[in-house]
Design a protein around this motif. Structure first.
Motif, PDB file in Angstrom:
ATOM      1  N   ARG A 148      38.340 -21.075  15.159  1.00 51.63           N
ATOM      2  CA  ARG A 148      38.964 -19.952  15.857  1.00 51.63           C
ATOM      3  C   ARG A 148      39.889 -19.164  14.924  1.00 51.63           C
ATOM      4  NH1 ARG A 148      38.392 -24.035  19.627  1.00 51.63           N
ATOM      5  NH2 ARG A 148      40.363 -25.072  19.146  1.00 51.63           N
ATOM      6  N   LEU A 149      40.567 -19.864  14.047  1.00 49.36           N
ATOM      7  CA  LEU A 149      41.433 -19.185  13.084  1.00 49.36           C
ATOM      8  C   LEU A 149      40.620 -18.301  12.150  1.00 49.36           C
ATOM      9  CD1 LEU A 149      43.835 -22.135  12.210  1.00 49.36           C
ATOM     10  CD2 LEU A 149      44.474 -20.020  13.366  1.00 49.36           C
ATOM     11  N   GLN A 150      39.516 -18.833  11.647  1.00 46.46           N
ATOM     12  CA  GLN A 150      38.699 -18.045  10.721  1.00 46.46           C
ATOM     13  C   GLN A 150      38.071 -16.833  11.397  1.00 46.46           C
ATOM     14  OE1 GLN A 150      36.546 -20.587   7.492  1.00 46.46           O
ATOM     15  NE2 GLN A 150      36.813 -21.939   9.249  1.00 46.46           N
ATOM     16  N   ALA A 151      37.736 -16.963  12.667  1.00 47.63           N
ATOM     17  CA  ALA A 151      37.213 -15.813  13.416  1.00 47.63           C
ATOM     18  C   ALA A 151      38.279 -14.719  13.511  1.00 47.63           C
ATOM     19  CB  ALA A 151      36.765 -16.248  14.807  1.00 47.63           C
ATOM     20  N   ALA A 152      39.532 -15.126  13.701  1.00 47.40           N
ATOM     21  CA  ALA A 152      40.626 -14.151  13.770  1.00 47.40           C
ATOM     22  C   ALA A 152      40.849 -13.500  12.410  1.00 47.40           C
ATOM     23  CB  ALA A 152      41.900 -14.827  14.254  1.00 47.40           C
ATOM     24  N   TYR A 153      40.762 -14.267  11.337  1.00 45.42           N
ATOM     25  CA  TYR A 153      40.930 -13.697   9.997  1.00 45.42           C
ATOM     26  C   TYR A 153      39.843 -12.665   9.709  1.00 45.42           C
ATOM     27  CZ  TYR A 153      43.858 -17.884   9.366  1.00 45.42           C
ATOM     28  OH  TYR A 153      44.792 -18.871   9.501  1.00 45.42           O
ATOM     29  N   LYS A 154      38.644 -12.969  10.159  1.00 42.14           N
ATOM     30  CA  LYS A 154      37.543 -12.015   9.947  1.00 42.14           C
ATOM     31  C   LYS A 154      37.778 -10.742  10.753  1.00 42.14           C
ATOM     32  CE  LYS A 154      32.553 -11.906   9.371  1.00 42.14           C
ATOM     33  NZ  LYS A 154      31.301 -12.721   9.411  1.00 42.14           N
ATOM     34  N   ALA A 155      38.242 -10.903  12.000  1.00 42.41           N
ATOM     35  CA  ALA A 155      38.525  -9.737  12.838  1.00 42.41           C
ATOM     36  C   ALA A 155      39.653  -8.898  12.251  1.00 42.41           C
ATOM     37  CB  ALA A 155      38.901 -10.188  14.250  1.00 42.41           C
ATOM     38  N   ALA A 156      40.572  -9.559  11.546  1.00 42.00           N
ATOM     39  CA  ALA A 156      41.707  -8.857  10.947  1.00 42.00           C
ATOM     40  C   ALA A 156      41.355  -8.239   9.600  1.00 42.00           C
ATOM     41  CB  ALA A 156      42.877  -9.815  10.783  1.00 42.00           C
TER      42      ALA A 156
END
Length: 378
Positions: free
Chosen positions: A343-351
């Protein structure tokens, strides 16, 4: 989970990838990382000393052993260990500081030094074995480092918020808006926490509930003393407010709390490098055992109900007692939930601070050492 530059992960990636092959020591026995370690039952832990990582329920009770458990198992040969941390003043660092003060590390044969170092300075040192552990979080910079070859894993959690905590995303309401109906797309956010911080995950989650998302808002990087002021005077539309700053707007009808860190899910804790992961896992287990024992003994529940302990804690953190008492106790939690790094990596990608394919959890997380410390066999 504290202040980070928004550009940090992008700037740091190149440095992390340079010379990676030379990082980490290679003089460990060839089977040091692969030889199965015997796990024995631990008195005082039992069934309550472990919870299923797949349990993501907000009301999940964190794992707990009896006070004083797991009992120390002193190493035959003393070890000197250095743990890097971004600060010694934050409440979430208190278990480490208390373990030092109360001699819990020494009971294991460990001479532990807590060294203040920012994440970008500590990561290469951790990967090379120049420091032994890091009290931080699996931020974008850490993921980029692992991608580049750093032998680093997240091995223990730190805390999740109390349900009454309102540390998180606050917005200045426009005419006709309420906490249930806020249009976040296109608004500005003042934050001292960058997109590459683990807080990007709960921030994105909160924004999406209100038509936003990390890609739909404009960030304005501000100093810690300026975030609240900018929100109050209209310089920014919203802000991520930390403990105890959010108390300044709580109850003010001009502002609304939209969400914070997910309940029951730690987003930081201990990171180990090759020394404690592979070369000296006995010391790694001993360090975790002392940390876990400290949580069970001094931070088992609502530790702020004890006035004497709050006074001791305030002295340890060098802060005013009233500041500690203004916010709920943290839910100290050494375990790591399944899928957190996904979930953290998905947020980093979205950011926009992560470009590569996400790393599998097997590359980012290792629960075996804390499971050994509490005697859990899966």
């Amino acid at each position: 989970m504290r202040t980070r530059s928004m550009a940090l992960p992008l700037l740091l990636t190149g440095a992390l990838l340079t010379g990676t092959a030379a990082c980490g020591k290679s003089d460990a026995p060839p089977d040091a990382a692969t030889k199965p370690r015997a796990i024995k039952a631990v008195a005082g832990c039992g069934k309550t000393g472990w919870t299923d990582p797949a349990d993501l329920a907000p009301d999940r009770k964190p794992a707990r052993c009896s006070p004083g458990a797991p009992a120390p198992v002193k190493l035959a040969k003393p070890r000197k260990l250095t743990i890097a941390t971004g600060t010694l003043a934050a409440e979430y660092v208190a278990p480490l500081e208390m373990a030092v003060k109360k001699g819990e590390f020494k009971k294991e044969g460990l001479d532990v030094t807590l060294k203040v170092l920012p994440t970008p300075d500590a990561l290469p040192l951790l990967a090379k074995g120049d420091i032994d552990a890091q009290w931080a979080a699996p931020e974008a910079a850490v993921m980029n480092g692992i991608l580049g070859g750093f032998d680093i894993k997240w091995v223990a959690g730190n805390f999740s918020p109390d349900p009454d905590s309102k540390s998180g995303l606050w917005v200045r309401l426009k005419d006709g808006e309420s906490a249930d109906h806020v249009a976040m797309a296109g608004r500005t956010m003042g934050t001292m926490i960058g997109k590459g911080s683990v807080i990007a995950y709960p921030m994105d989650k909160a924004l999406k509930k209100h038509g936003g998302g990390l890609s739909k808002i404009q960030f304005q990087q501000l100093g810690s003393a300026d975030v609240l002021t900018a929100l109050q005077n209209g310089g920014v539309d919203s802000a991520w407010l930390l403990d105890p700053v959010w108390r300044k707007v709580d109850g003010d009808k001009r502002f609304a709390f939209l969400g914070g860190q997910p309940l029951g899910e730690p987003l930081g804790g201990l990171l180990f490098g090759p020394t404690l992961l592979k070369e000296d896992p006995d010391a790694g287990v001993a360090l975790l055992r002392a940390y876990i024992r400290t949580v069970n003994t001094y931070f088992p529940g609502d530790y702020k109900k004890d006035p004497a302990f709050v006074t001791e804690l305030a002295g340890l953190l060098k802060t005013d007692r009233s500041v500690l008492e203004s916010t709920p106790s943290l839910r100290m939690d050494w375990e790591i939930r399944s899928g957190s790094t996904d979930r953290l990596q998905a947020a980093y990608k979205a950011a926009g601070v992560a470009k590569a394919d996400p790393l599998p959890e097997s590359r980012t997380v290792d629960r075996k050492l804390y499971e050994e410390a509490v005697g859990h066999t899966s």
